[in-house]
Design a protein around this motif. Structure first.
Motif, PDB file in Angstrom:
ATOM      1  N   ALA A   1      -1.860  86.586  -6.458  1.00 31.85           N
ATOM      2  CA  ALA A   1      -2.190  85.438  -5.601  1.00 31.85           C
ATOM      3  C   ALA A   1      -2.249  85.850  -4.139  1.00 31.85           C
ATOM      4  O   ALA A   1      -3.133  85.394  -3.383  1.00 31.85           O
ATOM      5  CB  ALA A   1      -1.171  84.323  -5.802  1.00 31.85           C
ATOM      6  N   LEU A   2      -1.322  86.710  -3.704  1.00 35.46           N
ATOM      7  CA  LEU A   2      -1.350  87.184  -2.322  1.00 35.46           C
ATOM      8  C   LEU A   2      -2.608  88.014  -2.050  1.00 35.46           C
ATOM      9  O   LEU A   2      -3.245  87.878  -0.998  1.00 35.46           O
ATOM     10  CB  LEU A   2      -0.099  88.016  -2.028  1.00 35.46           C
ATOM     11  CG  LEU A   2       1.207  87.229  -1.861  1.00 35.46           C
ATOM     12  CD1 LEU A   2       2.400  88.175  -1.823  1.00 35.46           C
ATOM     13  CD2 LEU A   2       1.164  86.378  -0.597  1.00 35.46           C
ATOM     14  N   ILE A   3      -2.959  88.876  -2.995  1.00 34.58           N
ATOM     15  CA  ILE A   3      -4.181  89.665  -2.845  1.00 34.58           C
ATOM     16  C   ILE A   3      -5.405  88.744  -2.800  1.00 34.58           C
ATOM     17  O   ILE A   3      -6.339  88.955  -2.017  1.00 34.58           O
ATOM     18  CB  ILE A   3      -4.298  90.685  -3.994  1.00 34.58           C
ATOM     19  CG1 ILE A   3      -3.162  91.712  -3.907  1.00 34.58           C
ATOM     20  CG2 ILE A   3      -5.658  91.395  -3.957  1.00 34.58           C
ATOM     21  CD1 ILE A   3      -3.095  92.654  -5.083  1.00 34.58           C
ATOM     22  N   ALA A   4      -5.378  87.712  -3.655  1.00 37.41           N
ATOM     23  CA  ALA A   4      -6.492  86.757  -3.670  1.00 37.41           C
ATOM     24  C   ALA A   4      -6.612  86.039  -2.335  1.00 37.41           C
ATOM     25  O   ALA A   4      -7.727  85.810  -1.828  1.00 37.41           O
ATOM     26  CB  ALA A   4      -6.300  85.744  -4.795  1.00 37.41           C
ATOM     27  N   GLY A   5      -5.478  85.656  -1.734  1.00 38.34           N
ATOM     28  CA  GLY A   5      -5.514  85.001  -0.424  1.00 38.34           C
ATOM     29  C   GLY A   5      -6.147  85.886   0.627  1.00 38.34           C
ATOM     30  O   GLY A   5      -6.893  85.411   1.501  1.00 38.34           O
ATOM     31  N   TYR A   6      -5.878  87.189   0.543  1.00 43.28           N
ATOM     32  CA  TYR A   6      -6.504  88.139   1.478  1.00 43.28           C
ATOM     33  C   TYR A   6      -8.000  88.263   1.198  1.00 43.28           C
ATOM     34  O   TYR A   6      -8.818  88.280   2.127  1.00 43.28           O
ATOM     35  CB  TYR A   6      -5.820  89.501   1.342  1.00 43.28           C
ATOM     36  CG  TYR A   6      -6.511  90.615   2.101  1.00 43.28           C
ATOM     37  CD1 TYR A   6      -6.335  90.750   3.470  1.00 43.28           C
ATOM     38  CD2 TYR A   6      -7.325  91.520   1.427  1.00 43.28           C
ATOM     39  CE1 TYR A   6      -6.977  91.769   4.174  1.00 43.28           C
ATOM     40  CE2 TYR A   6      -7.967  92.541   2.117  1.00 43.28           C
ATOM     41  CZ  TYR A   6      -7.784  92.658   3.483  1.00 43.28           C
ATOM     42  OH  TYR A   6      -8.418  93.665   4.165  1.00 43.28           O
ATOM     43  N   LEU A   7      -8.373  88.321  -0.090  1.00 47.79           N
ATOM     44  CA  LEU A   7      -9.774  88.491  -0.451  1.00 47.79           C
ATOM     45  C   LEU A   7     -10.626  87.290  -0.056  1.00 47.79           C
ATOM     46  O   LEU A   7     -11.819  87.444   0.247  1.00 47.79           O
ATOM     47  CB  LEU A   7      -9.902  88.737  -1.960  1.00 47.79           C
ATOM     48  CG  LEU A   7      -9.457  90.111  -2.459  1.00 47.79           C
ATOM     49  CD1 LEU A   7      -9.563  90.183  -3.978  1.00 47.79           C
ATOM     50  CD2 LEU A   7     -10.282  91.218  -1.822  1.00 47.79           C
ATOM     51  N   VAL A   8     -10.032  86.098  -0.060  1.00 47.33           N
ATOM     52  CA  VAL A   8     -10.792  84.906   0.320  1.00 47.33           C
ATOM     53  C   VAL A   8     -11.376  85.071   1.716  1.00 47.33           C
ATOM     54  O   VAL A   8     -12.522  84.692   1.988  1.00 47.33           O
ATOM     55  CB  VAL A   8      -9.911  83.640   0.246  1.00 47.33           C
ATOM     56  CG1 VAL A   8     -10.590  82.466   0.932  1.00 47.33           C
ATOM     57  CG2 VAL A   8      -9.620  83.294  -1.203  1.00 47.33           C
TER      58      VAL A   8
END
Length: 414
Positions: free
Chosen positions: A370-377
């Motif tokens: 989820a943290l990686i996804a927040g960065y990727l957004v």
């Protein structure tokens, strides 16, 4: 509730120490503990529908939203690694009462927060309190169960019911009552105060033993008898909790962008659909063999996430909710299958440590992606991030399904 063969392999729970003078009977205490689990995990989902309010009031980015979610999981992991087995040594009640006091304090912090700083502190306190309590609560359910397998079933249902009720309740309170970022947390604080009194009156089910300080050294306590099964079911466990992490952190943003609906209720509905159908699946499959439950869980995750991705691409509310419901079956069944396969392999004095290890894996899967996804957004956008994330969940669930097919020996007969 489980099969007779499972019942034969289940060890009797220890009797309460003679010094314990509970006011609650075992049946009432069992129900109370289940409610506490649901309340704790409901409180963890309460901020999710409020992210839009926070973003409007304080200009949050997607990365900051996932940070608020992720720091909770990291703090919870630290608790599991240090005090996750403590209740096996000092007793269940002291750990639970202390944890609930800190949980209530974190609710006050949420209610008085006026910026991201205090929100992050509140999440750290909440995460540690939840981590300290969760394995003790799960072990207490197994200690108090009268029917073999009932504790494992409730251990699987409560973590799915709690977030659903927490998300929906938070959304309704924030939209229809004054002070949307405060009232819901004051309600949870009052609930925790009542639960503290209930736990104080509940029977103590663990016999105190030496080694409390040693048990707080960060370690993963997985009995050798359970290690093989935990490795086998691991990909499904990771897929389940990674999916939950996405819905709890970025689910509301996905709903608003795909459906062009700007209300906190839509994000709460998505979370409730995922976890609510998960709870229904756990109840429906409670008497099914654990291996079959894992098959259902893995296949439902693959199908449900695929349908949800189609809905996101076509901006179809019907497809998104239908996919979420199917994925929810996988969410509940995947976790239930893991618990029912692995936990019976531990001795009573090993339960809290093993359950802590399962939750360590679960919350790493819940937070890191989820943290990686927040960065990727911020780099590739929400739609592409959703595609990548959904693909990861599908691959993990498919790997778990194939792993079960390739293993000839039955995982469990329960």
């Amino acid at each position: 509730m489980f099969s007779g063969e499972y019942a034969m392999t289940t060890l009797a729970a220890p009797e309460a120490p003679p010094t314990s003078r509970p006011a609650l009977r075992r049946g009432a205490a069992f129900t109370l503990v289940a409610v506490v689990i649901a309340t704790l995990l409901g409180a963890s989902a309460a901020p999710t529908p409020l992210y839009e309010v926070y973003q409007s009031n304080w200009g949050f980015s997607s990365l900051q939203s996932t940070l608020i979610f992720g720091i909770y999981a990291v703090s919870l992991l630290l608790a599991l690694l240090t005090v996750g087995s403590l209740s096996d040594y000092v007793g269940r009640r002291p750990v639970l009462i202390t944890a609930l006091v800190f949980e209530a304090a974190s609710m006050i912090m949420f209610a008085t927060a006026e910026g991201i700083g205090l929100l992050l502190i509140a999440r750290v306190v909440q995460g540690f309190a939840t981590g300290a309590a969760i394995s003790a609560l799960g072990s207490t359910l197994l200690d108090l169960e009268r029917t073999p397998g009932r504790g494992a079933t409730v251990n699987s249902i409560a973590p799915t019911v709690g977030p659903a009720l927490g998300a929906i309740g938070s959304s309704l309170i924030s939209e229809h009552l004054p002070r949307p970022t405060s009232t819901v947390f004051l309600v949870f604080c009052a609930l925790f105060v009542v639960e503290i009194l209930g736990i104080w009156a509940a029977p103590e089910t663990a016999v105190r033993q030496k080694g409390a300080l040693a048990s707080m050294r960060p370690t993963l306590a997985v009995p050798s008898t359970a290690l093989g099964m935990l490795v086998l079911t691991g990909p499904c466990l990771v897929a389940v909790w990674a999916l939950g992490g996405f819905y709890l952190s970025l689910g509301p943003s996905l709903a608003r962008n795909a459906l062009d609906v700007h209300t906190s209720l839509i994000g709460a509905i998505m979370v409730a659909t995922l976890t609510g159908t998960g709870a229904f699946a756990v109840f429906l499959l409670r008497n099914v063999a654990a291996r079959r439950i894992l098959y259902v869980g893995a296949s439902a995750l693959v199908a449900g996430v695929a349908i949800t991705l189609v809905g996101a691409e076509t901006s179809s509310a019907l497809w998104i909710l239908a996919g979420t419901a199917v994925a929810g079956i996988g969410f509940g069944a995947g976790f239930q299958g893991t618990i029912r396969t692995v936990m019976p392999l531990a001795e009573p004095h090993e339960r809290a440590g093993l359950l802590s290890s399962i939750y360590v894996i679960a919350y790493l899967a819940n937070s890191v992606p989820a943290l990686i996804a927040g960065y990727l957004v911020g780099k590739v956008g929400l739609v592409d991030t959703t595609r990548i994330y959904g693909g990861l969940v599908i691959v993990l669930a498919a790997a778990a399904f194939l792993g079960l097919l390739m293993r000839k020996a039955p995982v469990s007969t329960s």
